[in-house]
Design a protein around this motif. Structure first.
Motif, PDB file in Angstrom:
ATOM      1  N   UNK A  29      -5.690  10.295  -8.376  1.00 56.56           N
ATOM      2  CA  UNK A  29      -4.214  10.733  -8.566  1.00 56.56           C
ATOM      3  C   UNK A  29      -3.785  11.755  -7.853  1.00 56.56           C
ATOM      4  N   UNK A  30      -4.362  12.688  -7.544  1.00 56.09           N
ATOM      5  CA  UNK A  30      -4.022  13.875  -6.469  1.00 56.09           C
ATOM      6  C   UNK A  30      -3.713  13.219  -5.114  1.00 56.09           C
ATOM      7  N   UNK A  31      -4.546  12.213  -4.810  1.00 52.52           N
ATOM      8  CA  UNK A  31      -4.617  11.688  -3.294  1.00 52.52           C
ATOM      9  C   UNK A  31      -3.250  10.912  -3.388  1.00 52.52           C
ATOM     10  N   UNK A  32      -2.914  10.133  -4.330  1.00 49.49           N
ATOM     11  CA  UNK A  32      -1.507   9.578  -4.469  1.00 49.49           C
ATOM     12  C   UNK A  32      -0.549  10.536  -4.218  1.00 49.49           C
ATOM     13  N   UNK A  33      -0.650  11.656  -5.009  1.00 47.95           N
ATOM     14  CA  UNK A  33       0.629  12.442  -5.071  1.00 47.95           C
ATOM     15  C   UNK A  33       0.591  13.158  -3.650  1.00 47.95           C
ATOM     16  N   UNK A  35      -0.407  11.902  -0.790  1.00 47.63           N
ATOM     17  CA  UNK A  35      -0.162  10.710   0.199  1.00 47.63           C
ATOM     18  C   UNK A  35       1.519  10.627   0.320  1.00 47.63           C
ATOM     19  N   UNK A  36       1.880  10.739  -1.190  1.00 45.68           N
ATOM     20  CA  UNK A  36       3.478  10.419  -1.152  1.00 45.68           C
ATOM     21  C   UNK A  36       4.294  11.810  -0.684  1.00 45.68           C
ATOM     22  N   UNK A  37       3.695  12.932  -0.847  1.00 49.73           N
ATOM     23  CA  UNK A  37       4.225  14.076  -0.335  1.00 49.73           C
ATOM     24  C   UNK A  37       4.244  14.253   1.243  1.00 49.73           C
ATOM     25  N   UNK A  38       3.188  13.860   1.883  1.00 50.01           N
ATOM     26  CA  UNK A  38       3.154  13.613   3.356  1.00 50.01           C
ATOM     27  C   UNK A  38       3.414  12.596   4.094  1.00 50.01           C
ATOM     28  N   UNK A  39       3.387  11.235   3.576  1.00 50.65           N
ATOM     29  CA  UNK A  39       3.722  10.085   4.220  1.00 50.65           C
ATOM     30  C   UNK A  39       4.879   9.418   3.522  1.00 50.65           C
ATOM     31  N   UNK A  40       5.164   9.575   2.266  1.00 52.49           N
ATOM     32  CA  UNK A  40       6.263   9.193   1.544  1.00 52.49           C
ATOM     33  C   UNK A  40       5.798   7.607   1.161  1.00 52.49           C
ATOM     34  N   UNK A  41       4.664   7.124   1.107  1.00 51.77           N
ATOM     35  CA  UNK A  41       4.327   6.016   0.919  1.00 51.77           C
ATOM     36  C   UNK A  41       2.642   5.969   0.756  1.00 51.77           C
ATOM     37  N   UNK A  45      -3.747  -2.258  -1.349  1.00 47.84           N
ATOM     38  CA  UNK A  45      -3.587  -3.608  -1.221  1.00 47.84           C
ATOM     39  C   UNK A  45      -4.080  -4.413  -2.417  1.00 47.84           C
ATOM     40  N   UNK A  46      -3.490  -5.110  -2.984  1.00 47.53           N
ATOM     41  CA  UNK A  46      -3.908  -5.957  -4.203  1.00 47.53           C
ATOM     42  C   UNK A  46      -3.260  -5.296  -5.436  1.00 47.53           C
ATOM     43  N   UNK A  47      -2.833  -4.129  -5.459  1.00 47.62           N
ATOM     44  CA  UNK A  47      -2.323  -3.420  -6.621  1.00 47.62           C
ATOM     45  C   UNK A  47      -0.641  -3.081  -6.620  1.00 47.62           C
ATOM     46  N   UNK A  48      -0.534  -2.538  -5.341  1.00 47.79           N
ATOM     47  CA  UNK A  48       0.729  -2.185  -5.282  1.00 47.79           C
ATOM     48  C   UNK A  48       1.053  -1.014  -4.401  1.00 47.79           C
ATOM     49  N   UNK A  49       2.391  -0.461  -4.301  1.00 47.28           N
ATOM     50  CA  UNK A  49       2.649   0.351  -3.285  1.00 47.28           C
ATOM     51  C   UNK A  49       3.430   1.754  -3.942  1.00 47.28           C
ATOM     52  N   UNK A  50       3.159   2.924  -3.855  1.00 50.31           N
ATOM     53  CA  UNK A  50       3.922   4.066  -4.525  1.00 50.31           C
ATOM     54  C   UNK A  50       4.608   4.362  -3.267  1.00 50.31           C
ATOM     55  N   UNK A  51       5.788   4.602  -3.388  1.00 49.30           N
ATOM     56  CA  UNK A  51       6.978   5.209  -2.207  1.00 49.30           C
ATOM     57  C   UNK A  51       7.980   6.086  -2.722  1.00 49.30           C
ATOM     58  N   UNK A  52       8.326   6.898  -1.878  1.00 48.49           N
ATOM     59  CA  UNK A  52       9.487   7.873  -2.421  1.00 48.49           C
ATOM     60  C   UNK A  52      11.014   7.157  -2.068  1.00 48.49           C
ATOM     61  N   UNK A  78       8.508   5.739  -6.674  1.00 50.94           N
ATOM     62  CA  UNK A  78       8.873   4.452  -7.238  1.00 50.94           C
ATOM     63  C   UNK A  78       7.386   3.796  -7.186  1.00 50.94           C
ATOM     64  N   UNK A  79       7.336   2.678  -7.916  1.00 53.77           N
ATOM     65  CA  UNK A  79       6.095   1.749  -7.651  1.00 53.77           C
ATOM     66  C   UNK A  79       6.712   0.526  -7.705  1.00 53.77           C
ATOM     67  N   UNK A  80       5.968  -0.267  -6.593  1.00 48.37           N
ATOM     68  CA  UNK A  80       6.237  -1.500  -6.150  1.00 48.37           C
ATOM     69  C   UNK A  80       5.024  -2.450  -6.340  1.00 48.37           C
ATOM     70  N   UNK A  81       5.013  -3.295  -7.338  1.00 44.95           N
ATOM     71  CA  UNK A  81       3.625  -4.017  -7.523  1.00 44.95           C
ATOM     72  C   UNK A  81       3.281  -4.877  -6.482  1.00 44.95           C
ATOM     73  N   UNK A  82       2.138  -5.242  -6.419  1.00 51.38           N
ATOM     74  CA  UNK A  82       1.881  -6.573  -5.204  1.00 51.38           C
ATOM     75  C   UNK A  82       1.998  -7.713  -5.922  1.00 51.38           C
TER      76      UNK A  82
END
Length: 104
Positions: A29-33, A35-41, A45-52, A78-82
């Motif tokens: 969860x911290x890695x996702x947070x 990653x969003x903070x640094x790359x915005x996305x 794969x196979x689950x979905x994409x978190x993006x700002x 925002x979350x977009x499911x695969x």
């Protein structure tokens, strides 16, 4: 499912201790947070994409008084499911949707 029940599930599936599982899930969860903070996305794969997403400033109405309220611009996650995740739930029983809607 909440975080505690997710930890229980993953611990059971992986034969890890709950403590190790909690550490791993918090790291993910911290890695996702981060990653969003640094790359915005963050794409899983196979689950979905978190993006700002940028939300524009807008004027809203206070439902109680009817007064106009200025809502400032902001960035929201925002979350977009695969496609695979969407397909998994395509034939899901409609009763689950009703129970979820009632819980909100």
């Amino acid at each position: 499912m909440n975080k505690a029940s997710l930890i229980d599930y993953v611990a059971q599936e992986t034969n890890l201790t709950k403590k190790d599982t909690r550490i791993a899930i918090e790291a993910v969860l911290n890695g996702i947070t981060e990653g969003l903070a640094s790359d915005g996305k963050v794409a899983l794969v196979g689950f979905g994409t978190f993006l700002l997403v940028d939300k524009k400033a807008r004027t809203a109405r206070n439902p109680k008084t009817g007064d106009a309220v200025e809502v400032p611009a902001k960035v929201v996650p925002k979350f977009r499911p695969s496609a695979a995740l969407k397909e998994y739930f395509a034939d899901f029983d409609a009763e689950v949707e009703t129970a979820t809607e009632n819980a909100e």
